[in-house]
Design a protein around this motif. Sequence first.
Motif, PDB file in Angstrom:
ATOM      1  N   VAL A 353       0.796  -1.062  -0.047  1.00  8.52           N
ATOM      2  CA  VAL A 353       0.100  -0.066  -0.093  1.00  8.52           C
ATOM      3  C   VAL A 353       0.705   1.318   0.048  1.00  8.52           C
ATOM      4  O   VAL A 353       1.687   1.130   0.800  1.00  8.52           O
ATOM      5  N   LEU A 354       0.680   2.184  -0.659  1.00  7.62           N
ATOM      6  CA  LEU A 354       1.325   3.493  -0.862  1.00  7.62           C
ATOM      7  C   LEU A 354       0.715   4.519  -0.120  1.00  7.62           C
ATOM      8  O   LEU A 354      -0.506   4.743  -0.115  1.00  7.62           O
ATOM      9  N   ARG A 355       1.603   5.126   0.952  1.00  2.00           N
ATOM     10  CA  ARG A 355       1.059   5.969   1.622  1.00  2.00           C
ATOM     11  C   ARG A 355       1.854   7.172   1.586  1.00  2.00           C
ATOM     12  O   ARG A 355       3.156   7.370   1.332  1.00  2.00           O
ATOM     13  N   THR A 356       1.425   8.538   2.327  1.00  2.00           N
ATOM     14  CA  THR A 356       2.326   9.552   2.518  1.00  2.00           C
ATOM     15  C   THR A 356       2.800   9.410   3.967  1.00  2.00           C
ATOM     16  O   THR A 356       2.206   9.049   4.935  1.00  2.00           O
ATOM     17  N   THR A 357       4.161   9.870   4.115  1.00  2.00           N
ATOM     18  CA  THR A 357       4.876   9.917   5.332  1.00  2.00           C
ATOM     19  C   THR A 357       4.236  11.104   6.132  1.00  2.00           C
ATOM     20  O   THR A 357       3.587  11.948   5.288  1.00  2.00           O
ATOM     21  N   GLY A 360       5.429  14.096   4.138  1.00  2.00           N
ATOM     22  CA  GLY A 360       4.449  14.270   2.824  1.00  2.00           C
ATOM     23  C   GLY A 360       3.000  14.489   3.014  1.00  2.00           C
ATOM     24  O   GLY A 360       2.363  14.990   1.778  1.00  2.00           O
ATOM     25  N   LYS A 361       2.401  14.516   4.341  1.00  2.00           N
ATOM     26  CA  LYS A 361       0.999  14.474   4.349  1.00  2.00           C
ATOM     27  C   LYS A 361       0.439  16.020   3.751  1.00  2.00           C
ATOM     28  O   LYS A 361      -0.370  16.023   2.958  1.00  2.00           O
ATOM     29  N   PHE A 362       1.094  16.993   4.320  1.00  4.19           N
ATOM     30  CA  PHE A 362       0.689  18.269   4.186  1.00  4.19           C
ATOM     31  C   PHE A 362       0.663  18.444   2.487  1.00  4.19           C
ATOM     32  O   PHE A 362      -0.203  19.302   1.807  1.00  4.19           O
ATOM     33  N   LEU A 363       1.521  17.718   1.651  1.00  2.01           N
ATOM     34  CA  LEU A 363       1.924  18.096   0.406  1.00  2.01           C
ATOM     35  C   LEU A 363       1.049  17.108  -0.371  1.00  2.01           C
ATOM     36  O   LEU A 363       1.202  16.961  -1.474  1.00  2.01           O
ATOM     37  N   SER A 364       0.113  16.028   0.264  1.00  5.48           N
ATOM     38  CA  SER A 364      -0.411  15.102  -0.595  1.00  5.48           C
ATOM     39  C   SER A 364      -1.181  15.330  -1.791  1.00  5.48           C
ATOM     40  O   SER A 364      -1.268  14.590  -2.665  1.00  5.48           O
ATOM     41  N   ASP A 365      -2.021  16.602  -1.911  1.00  8.00           N
ATOM     42  CA  ASP A 365      -2.748  16.881  -3.021  1.00  8.00           C
ATOM     43  C   ASP A 365      -1.782  17.140  -4.069  1.00  8.00           C
ATOM     44  O   ASP A 365      -1.934  16.870  -5.471  1.00  8.00           O
ATOM     45  N   GLY A 366      -0.661  17.928  -3.785  1.00  7.84           N
ATOM     46  CA  GLY A 366       0.346  18.127  -5.150  1.00  7.84           C
ATOM     47  C   GLY A 366       1.066  16.764  -5.645  1.00  7.84           C
ATOM     48  O   GLY A 366       1.239  16.570  -6.832  1.00  7.84           O
ATOM     49  N   ILE A 367       1.282  15.924  -4.515  1.00  9.24           N
ATOM     50  CA  ILE A 367       1.819  14.722  -4.980  1.00  9.24           C
ATOM     51  C   ILE A 367       0.991  14.006  -5.768  1.00  9.24           C
ATOM     52  O   ILE A 367       1.365  13.327  -6.903  1.00  9.24           O
ATOM     53  N   ALA A 368      -0.364  13.866  -5.316  1.00  7.04           N
ATOM     54  CA  ALA A 368      -1.255  13.119  -6.077  1.00  7.04           C
ATOM     55  C   ALA A 368      -1.322  13.783  -7.520  1.00  7.04           C
ATOM     56  O   ALA A 368      -1.502  12.857  -8.307  1.00  7.04           O
ATOM     57  N   SER A 369      -1.455  14.997  -7.793  1.00  2.52           N
ATOM     58  CA  SER A 369      -1.474  15.377  -9.104  1.00  2.52           C
ATOM     59  C   SER A 369      -0.337  14.990 -10.053  1.00  2.52           C
ATOM     60  O   SER A 369      -0.405  14.776 -11.291  1.00  2.52           O
ATOM     61  N   ASP A 370       0.736  14.711  -9.439  1.00  2.00           N
ATOM     62  CA  ASP A 370       2.014  14.260 -10.140  1.00  2.00           C
ATOM     63  C   ASP A 370       1.800  12.667 -10.565  1.00  2.00           C
ATOM     64  O   ASP A 370       2.686  12.436 -11.401  1.00  2.00           O
ATOM     65  N   LEU A 371       0.892  12.030  -9.765  1.00  2.00           N
ATOM     66  CA  LEU A 371       0.716  10.635 -10.118  1.00  2.00           C
ATOM     67  C   LEU A 371      -0.312  10.681 -10.847  1.00  2.00           C
ATOM     68  O   LEU A 371      -0.650   9.277 -11.280  1.00  2.00           O
ATOM     69  N   PHE A 372      -1.138  11.782 -11.264  1.00  2.00           N
ATOM     70  CA  PHE A 372      -2.117  11.654 -12.124  1.00  2.00           C
ATOM     71  C   PHE A 372      -2.022  11.039 -13.531  1.00  2.00           C
ATOM     72  O   PHE A 372      -0.834  11.438 -14.074  1.00  2.00           O
ATOM     73  N   LEU A 373      -2.984  10.402 -14.303  1.00  2.00           N
ATOM     74  CA  LEU A 373      -2.703  10.082 -15.795  1.00  2.00           C
ATOM     75  C   LEU A 373      -3.373  11.061 -16.587  1.00  2.00           C
ATOM     76  O   LEU A 373      -4.537  11.174 -16.117  1.00  2.00           O
TER      77      LEU A 373
END
Length: 377
Positions: A353-357, A360-373
């Motif tokens: 399972v991939l999770r934020t540390t 990384g939590k506060f930045l999760s929306d920005g990280i997610a958008s970089d994982l989008f297709l």
Amino acid sequence: MSGIYIHIPFCKQACHYCDFHFSTSLKKKDEMVLALAKEIEMRKSEFQDEVVETIYFGGGTPSRFEIADLRLQIDSIYKNYKVSENPEITLEANPDDLSEEYLVELTKIGVNRLSIGIQSFFEDDLKMMNRAHNSEEAKECLELATQFFDNISVDLIYGIPEMSNEKWLQNIETALSFNIPHISSYALTVEPKTALHTFIQKGIIPQPDDEVAQEHFQILVDKLAENDFIHYELSNFGKENYFSKNNSSYWLGKKYIGIGPSAHSYDGEKRSWNVSNNTLYLKSIQENKLPSETEILSKTDRYNEYVMTGLRTIWGISLDRIETEFGKTYLDYLNQQAEKYIEDYLLFVDENVLRTTKKGKFLSDGIASDLFLLNLE
């Protein structure tokens, strides 16, 4: 498990930061009460095989409705749907609406959870945000509400311009002093076309600072962890057994029906939303037409939504689910995009399972958008 969300589009006054759909005029309230109950009935075929486990009155300000108005909606749900034995029934409320009599009557109609829009316990913050209540009312309301309700959530806003870390910590400590089991907390964001946006452009209020917001967020995370809260979603913290079942069902991709102007619905494959206009909504319902638009979600849309909600929650992104539901191409893409964030200790993989540390939590929306297709179809 599925839920019904009812959007009550009325507020006493407009908060300076808010861009939700609402009206400050109660002129059409009685028509709206009947229209909401009618839409509930009109849409029962969508949930023929579902059991309703959560009913959520959101807004706007649902506590602008009288008890009889709320009862009508709850009765309409029980009449037209299968409802679980002990559903979570939440009412969003403002502190200045919650009298002792109102609280007692809420318990009688089955409301068993309150979500109270405190935002801050400080007078200057409340004035800046143009909240309808004052600091004294915020405290008195919690004093009172905790006598009748055990399951209470409060909203707090951080990252307010010129709010010191000490003042923010005081806000959290005040909420904790009432033994509240759930806190939802959001950074002050500046939405276009809001009064706050105008004040910032004119230099009346300083622009919120991202670094300050990040510091406030870490203070919040640490303080609530010390007090046995589980940080189960980016903006939500609950004691054991006090997570919002309604909101958790959104993040876990469960089905829900949204009733009322601007409300959204989701059935696993398509998303629909009602018109954000009270007059058009009423006209449509009175003509027995649903005032909504629908979008069929592509496989890529569903992948992106799962990545976004997964990273925001303690449940994370199941790599097994990515492979079985979306295929190996999606899994390879996700692993490749996540690599640099894992190296920077912002993401980690545990039991596939991939999770934020914590970092990384506060930045999760920005990280997610970089994982989008963008599109694989």
